[in-house]
Motif scaffolding. Sequence first.
Motif, PDB file in Angstrom:
ATOM      1  N   TRP A  41     -26.162  19.741 -87.918  1.00 49.35           N
ATOM      2  CA  TRP A  41     -27.121  18.716 -88.616  1.00 49.35           C
ATOM      3  C   TRP A  41     -28.540  19.230 -88.885  1.00 49.35           C
ATOM      4  CZ3 TRP A  41     -31.565  16.205 -87.128  1.00 49.35           C
ATOM      5  CH2 TRP A  41     -32.202  15.386 -87.800  1.00 49.35           C
ATOM      6  N   GLY A  42     -29.122  19.751 -87.826  1.00 51.14           N
ATOM      7  CA  GLY A  42     -30.081  20.508 -88.133  1.00 51.14           C
ATOM      8  C   GLY A  42     -30.414  21.650 -88.972  1.00 51.14           C
ATOM      9  N   GLY A  43     -29.508  22.349 -89.045  1.00 50.48           N
ATOM     10  CA  GLY A  43     -29.220  23.392 -90.158  1.00 50.48           C
ATOM     11  C   GLY A  43     -29.450  22.940 -91.390  1.00 50.48           C
ATOM     12  N   ASP A  44     -28.821  21.638 -91.391  1.00 53.88           N
ATOM     13  CA  ASP A  44     -28.684  21.063 -93.060  1.00 53.88           C
ATOM     14  C   ASP A  44     -29.879  20.216 -93.301  1.00 53.88           C
ATOM     15  OD1 ASP A  44     -26.197  22.016 -93.699  1.00 53.88           O
ATOM     16  OD2 ASP A  44     -25.155  20.418 -92.937  1.00 53.88           O
ATOM     17  N   ARG A  45     -30.479  19.776 -92.244  1.00 56.34           N
ATOM     18  CA  ARG A  45     -31.719  18.917 -92.572  1.00 56.34           C
ATOM     19  C   ARG A  45     -32.909  19.654 -92.602  1.00 56.34           C
ATOM     20  NH1 ARG A  45     -35.040  16.764 -94.528  1.00 56.34           N
ATOM     21  NH2 ARG A  45     -35.935  14.679 -94.215  1.00 56.34           N
ATOM     22  N   PHE A  46     -32.930  20.911 -91.991  1.00 54.78           N
ATOM     23  CA  PHE A  46     -34.109  21.493 -91.812  1.00 54.78           C
ATOM     24  C   PHE A  46     -33.851  23.305 -92.041  1.00 54.78           C
ATOM     25  CE2 PHE A  46     -34.484  18.314 -88.554  1.00 54.78           C
ATOM     26  CZ  PHE A  46     -35.599  17.518 -88.943  1.00 54.78           C
ATOM     27  N   ASP A  47     -34.635  24.019 -91.807  1.00 54.33           N
ATOM     28  CA  ASP A  47     -34.585  25.506 -92.482  1.00 54.33           C
ATOM     29  C   ASP A  47     -33.367  26.223 -91.516  1.00 54.33           C
ATOM     30  OD1 ASP A  47     -34.808  27.981 -93.012  1.00 54.33           O
ATOM     31  OD2 ASP A  47     -36.936  28.318 -92.418  1.00 54.33           O
ATOM     32  N   LYS A  48     -32.316  26.625 -91.836  1.00 55.61           N
ATOM     33  CA  LYS A  48     -31.608  27.334 -91.285  1.00 55.61           C
ATOM     34  C   LYS A  48     -31.913  28.587 -90.732  1.00 55.61           C
ATOM     35  CE  LYS A  48     -27.687  25.499 -93.934  1.00 55.61           C
ATOM     36  NZ  LYS A  48     -28.199  24.966 -95.030  1.00 55.61           N
ATOM     37  N   ARG A  49     -32.732  29.122 -91.181  1.00 54.03           N
ATOM     38  CA  ARG A  49     -33.303  30.380 -90.615  1.00 54.03           C
ATOM     39  C   ARG A  49     -34.231  30.036 -89.629  1.00 54.03           C
ATOM     40  NH1 ARG A  49     -38.476  32.299 -91.423  1.00 54.03           N
ATOM     41  NH2 ARG A  49     -39.110  34.628 -91.014  1.00 54.03           N
ATOM     42  N   SER A  50     -34.804  29.089 -89.543  1.00 54.09           N
ATOM     43  CA  SER A  50     -35.717  28.603 -88.295  1.00 54.09           C
ATOM     44  C   SER A  50     -34.769  28.307 -86.951  1.00 54.09           C
ATOM     45  CB  SER A  50     -36.512  27.503 -88.577  1.00 54.09           C
ATOM     46  OG  SER A  50     -37.741  27.807 -89.499  1.00 54.09           O
ATOM     47  N   VAL A  51     -33.667  27.605 -87.322  1.00 56.71           N
ATOM     48  CA  VAL A  51     -32.597  27.005 -86.376  1.00 56.71           C
ATOM     49  C   VAL A  51     -32.220  28.464 -85.759  1.00 56.71           C
ATOM     50  CG1 VAL A  51     -30.695  26.096 -85.820  1.00 56.71           C
ATOM     51  CG2 VAL A  51     -32.118  25.116 -87.430  1.00 56.71           C
ATOM     52  N   LEU A  52     -31.789  29.677 -86.653  1.00 59.36           N
ATOM     53  CA  LEU A  52     -31.112  30.774 -86.107  1.00 59.36           C
ATOM     54  C   LEU A  52     -32.126  31.422 -85.313  1.00 59.36           C
ATOM     55  CD1 LEU A  52     -29.082  32.919 -86.458  1.00 59.36           C
ATOM     56  CD2 LEU A  52     -29.686  33.842 -88.458  1.00 59.36           C
ATOM     57  N   LEU A  53     -33.479  31.700 -85.848  1.00 56.36           N
ATOM     58  CA  LEU A  53     -34.443  32.445 -84.941  1.00 56.36           C
ATOM     59  C   LEU A  53     -34.597  31.684 -83.333  1.00 56.36           C
ATOM     60  CD1 LEU A  53     -37.189  33.084 -87.549  1.00 56.36           C
ATOM     61  CD2 LEU A  53     -35.741  34.673 -86.254  1.00 56.36           C
ATOM     62  N   ALA A  54     -34.475  30.223 -83.535  1.00 56.53           N
ATOM     63  CA  ALA A  54     -34.621  29.639 -82.275  1.00 56.53           C
ATOM     64  C   ALA A  54     -33.403  29.873 -81.535  1.00 56.53           C
ATOM     65  CB  ALA A  54     -34.567  27.971 -82.428  1.00 56.53           C
ATOM     66  N   VAL A  55     -32.252  29.891 -81.750  1.00 59.76           N
ATOM     67  CA  VAL A  55     -30.950  30.249 -81.026  1.00 59.76           C
ATOM     68  C   VAL A  55     -30.871  31.650 -80.518  1.00 59.76           C
ATOM     69  CG1 VAL A  55     -29.694  28.160 -81.934  1.00 59.76           C
ATOM     70  CG2 VAL A  55     -29.404  30.473 -82.954  1.00 59.76           C
ATOM     71  N   LEU A  56     -31.367  32.402 -81.318  1.00 60.51           N
ATOM     72  CA  LEU A  56     -31.505  34.115 -81.015  1.00 60.51           C
ATOM     73  C   LEU A  56     -32.455  34.056 -80.272  1.00 60.51           C
ATOM     74  CD1 LEU A  56     -31.299  35.720 -84.464  1.00 60.51           C
ATOM     75  CD2 LEU A  56     -29.520  35.643 -82.763  1.00 60.51           C
ATOM     76  N   GLY A  57     -33.680  33.453 -79.973  1.00 61.48           N
ATOM     77  CA  GLY A  57     -34.600  33.413 -78.982  1.00 61.48           C
ATOM     78  C   GLY A  57     -34.078  32.731 -77.727  1.00 61.48           C
ATOM     79  N   ALA A  58     -33.514  31.973 -77.798  1.00 61.60           N
ATOM     80  CA  ALA A  58     -32.924  31.305 -76.804  1.00 61.60           C
ATOM     81  C   ALA A  58     -31.872  32.143 -75.965  1.00 61.60           C
ATOM     82  CB  ALA A  58     -32.068  29.866 -76.825  1.00 61.60           C
ATOM     83  N   GLY A  59     -31.045  32.815 -76.702  1.00 64.91           N
ATOM     84  CA  GLY A  59     -30.136  33.966 -76.337  1.00 64.91           C
ATOM     85  C   GLY A  59     -30.806  34.838 -75.548  1.00 64.91           C
ATOM     86  N   VAL A  60     -31.933  35.424 -76.014  1.00 60.34           N
ATOM     87  CA  VAL A  60     -32.810  36.531 -75.425  1.00 60.34           C
ATOM     88  C   VAL A  60     -32.853  36.003 -73.888  1.00 60.34           C
ATOM     89  CG1 VAL A  60     -35.034  37.816 -75.159  1.00 60.34           C
ATOM     90  CG2 VAL A  60     -33.603  37.441 -77.075  1.00 60.34           C
ATOM     91  N   LEU A  61     -33.388  34.793 -73.837  1.00 59.81           N
ATOM     92  CA  LEU A  61     -33.757  34.224 -72.417  1.00 59.81           C
ATOM     93  C   LEU A  61     -32.537  33.933 -71.568  1.00 59.81           C
ATOM     94  CD1 LEU A  61     -36.553  31.761 -73.719  1.00 59.81           C
ATOM     95  CD2 LEU A  61     -37.021  33.983 -72.798  1.00 59.81           C
ATOM     96  N   VAL A  62     -31.579  33.464 -72.221  1.00 59.73           N
ATOM     97  CA  VAL A  62     -30.374  33.341 -71.474  1.00 59.73           C
ATOM     98  C   VAL A  62     -29.736  34.560 -70.952  1.00 59.73           C
ATOM     99  CG1 VAL A  62     -27.984  32.702 -71.806  1.00 59.73           C
ATOM    100  CG2 VAL A  62     -29.869  31.037 -72.724  1.00 59.73           C
ATOM    101  N   TYR A  63     -29.606  35.665 -71.812  1.00 56.70           N
ATOM    102  CA  TYR A  63     -29.258  36.765 -71.033  1.00 56.70           C
ATOM    103  C   TYR A  63     -30.092  37.556 -69.937  1.00 56.70           C
ATOM    104  CZ  TYR A  63     -25.312  36.367 -74.563  1.00 56.70           C
ATOM    105  OH  TYR A  63     -24.162  35.778 -75.256  1.00 56.70           O
ATOM    106  N   ALA A  64     -31.492  37.235 -70.362  1.00 62.55           N
ATOM    107  CA  ALA A  64     -32.276  37.937 -69.449  1.00 62.55           C
ATOM    108  C   ALA A  64     -32.286  37.217 -68.094  1.00 62.55           C
ATOM    109  CB  ALA A  64     -33.694  37.803 -70.026  1.00 62.55           C
ATOM    110  N   ALA A  65     -31.691  36.029 -68.170  1.00 64.61           N
ATOM    111  CA  ALA A  65     -31.534  35.030 -66.727  1.00 64.61           C
ATOM    112  C   ALA A  65     -30.301  35.479 -65.937  1.00 64.61           C
ATOM    113  CB  ALA A  65     -31.482  33.659 -67.150  1.00 64.61           C
ATOM    114  N   PHE A  66     -29.291  36.113 -66.775  1.00 60.70           N
ATOM    115  CA  PHE A  66     -28.036  36.191 -65.925  1.00 60.70           C
ATOM    116  C   PHE A  66     -28.133  37.388 -64.727  1.00 60.70           C
ATOM    117  CE2 PHE A  66     -25.647  34.672 -69.671  1.00 60.70           C
ATOM    118  CZ  PHE A  66     -24.690  34.032 -68.775  1.00 60.70           C
ATOM    119  N   PRO A  67     -29.035  38.201 -64.895  1.00 63.57           N
ATOM    120  CA  PRO A  67     -28.850  39.234 -63.620  1.00 63.57           C
ATOM    121  C   PRO A  67     -29.622  38.525 -62.417  1.00 63.57           C
ATOM    122  CG  PRO A  67     -29.978  40.337 -65.625  1.00 63.57           C
ATOM    123  CD  PRO A  67     -29.637  38.944 -65.970  1.00 63.57           C
ATOM    124  N   PHE A  68     -30.323  37.236 -62.508  1.00 67.16           N
ATOM    125  CA  PHE A  68     -30.925  36.441 -61.567  1.00 67.16           C
ATOM    126  C   PHE A  68     -29.908  35.400 -60.846  1.00 67.16           C
ATOM    127  CE2 PHE A  68     -34.370  38.195 -64.027  1.00 67.16           C
ATOM    128  CZ  PHE A  68     -34.949  39.034 -63.137  1.00 67.16           C
TER     129      PHE A  68
END
Length: 447
Positions: free
Chosen positions: A95-122
């Motif tokens: 819904w967020g991708g259709d209602r807003f900018d899909k590029r912004s949503v993609l950047l947000a989830v990619l950024g979240a992915g960076v933080l998530v994978y950085a957390a796995f070693p801990f």
Amino acid sequence: MRYRQFVTVRNIYAGSVEPPSVAESSTQFRALYLARFAEGFGFITLITLLPAYINQLDPSGVSVLGLTISAGLVVGLYTTGFTLAQTVAVIPLAWGGDRFDKRSVLLAVLGAGVLVYAAFPFVDSSASFIAVRALQGIAVTGAGLMTLSLVGQLASAETRGNHIGKANAASFAASIVGGMSAGGIYDAVGFGPVFAIIVVIMGLAWLVVYHFLEPDETRIEGFPFSDLAVNRRIVTLSTFRLQYAFAVTLVRTWIPIFAGVAAAQGGLGYGGGLAVALTVTSEKFTNMCCQPFTGRLSDSHGRALFVFAGGAAYGLVALIVPFSPAIGAALGLPGEVVIFGDVSPAFVPLVCLSALLGVADSFREPASMALFADEGTEDGGVASSFGIRELVWRPGSVIAPLLGGWLMYEVSMASVFYVGSAFALTGAGTFLAVLVWLHGPRALTAW
């Protein structure tokens, strides 16, 4: 009801609209392919390292409010937590991708992915691992939905299957590279460097998307899921996809199990992990190589035909898998292969059948995705269309492993593949019947 799309047209000069140049469009597609690769690389790496986490975190010692939870339930939550988070995240992200900018949503989830994978070693406990895996599920789902939605939206109807095939090929390439390398890197240097590599890849994907992907200026008002859920073409596709999810989940999950478990449990008992890895990778490799080509063919010759043919072919190949020992024996194939060691005469036939499963699925996947993209683009809400596609897959992906485990122990190993084959064949048959009933006999080649 058609949802209103509000689009601000860019590149206007002297009162005329100029479409993006070929080079500019190609750059945007490549940015999305890289994002697809990054998402697939992180996903497959965690799958590969899951046994190591099970050994390290000791799931047998978990208790909540003084009650000890069984190790089996905890291990199940290692995967189920990921899957449940994916399921919950689909609708709001789409819904967020259709209602807003899909590029912004993609950047947000990619950024979240960076933080998530950085957390796995801990991660130092089963509870923290399950929590981080759930966050990973949201990041993986968001990246997959947005990349496919943007590829489908940027591509023309005449090239959509080809571009989606290329995006899927990037994901399969990540699966091959990640699956073959993660275990070796972990054995050599531990968890930290593995996740450092993922963080670098995810970060690079974020930068490339930020710099080279144009903002998405399409805005869809309302809640597109409500109309798309009863869209006749999507309903027709869903009659196939709901059943096919069981087939693919059973067959893909049990190919490595069939290859690796002991003969006493109905398997082939390959002792070396490399033999099992090649068996699994052969399917991904042929799928990766074929999808851009088969996607282009589906653009020219009808997507529905490719969905039907690919699904039926997958079922027929799956039916033959349990006979790989008999095929190997009949051909007089050796029980030992250089590099792979002591395997069995079934080794080469099983690798070839796995490769054929990849070829069969390569006919189905880009055509199916392009059909969902066609409907989403036409009716308003391409991200919601892919969201429905994702939700229809969920029952099979959750229930099929439980069904397969029961069949393996209570019936036979071969029965898992027979049931998987049956789901693929009945799915293809149902799809054809509904297609002809609702849309006419020419729809098989007209879609």
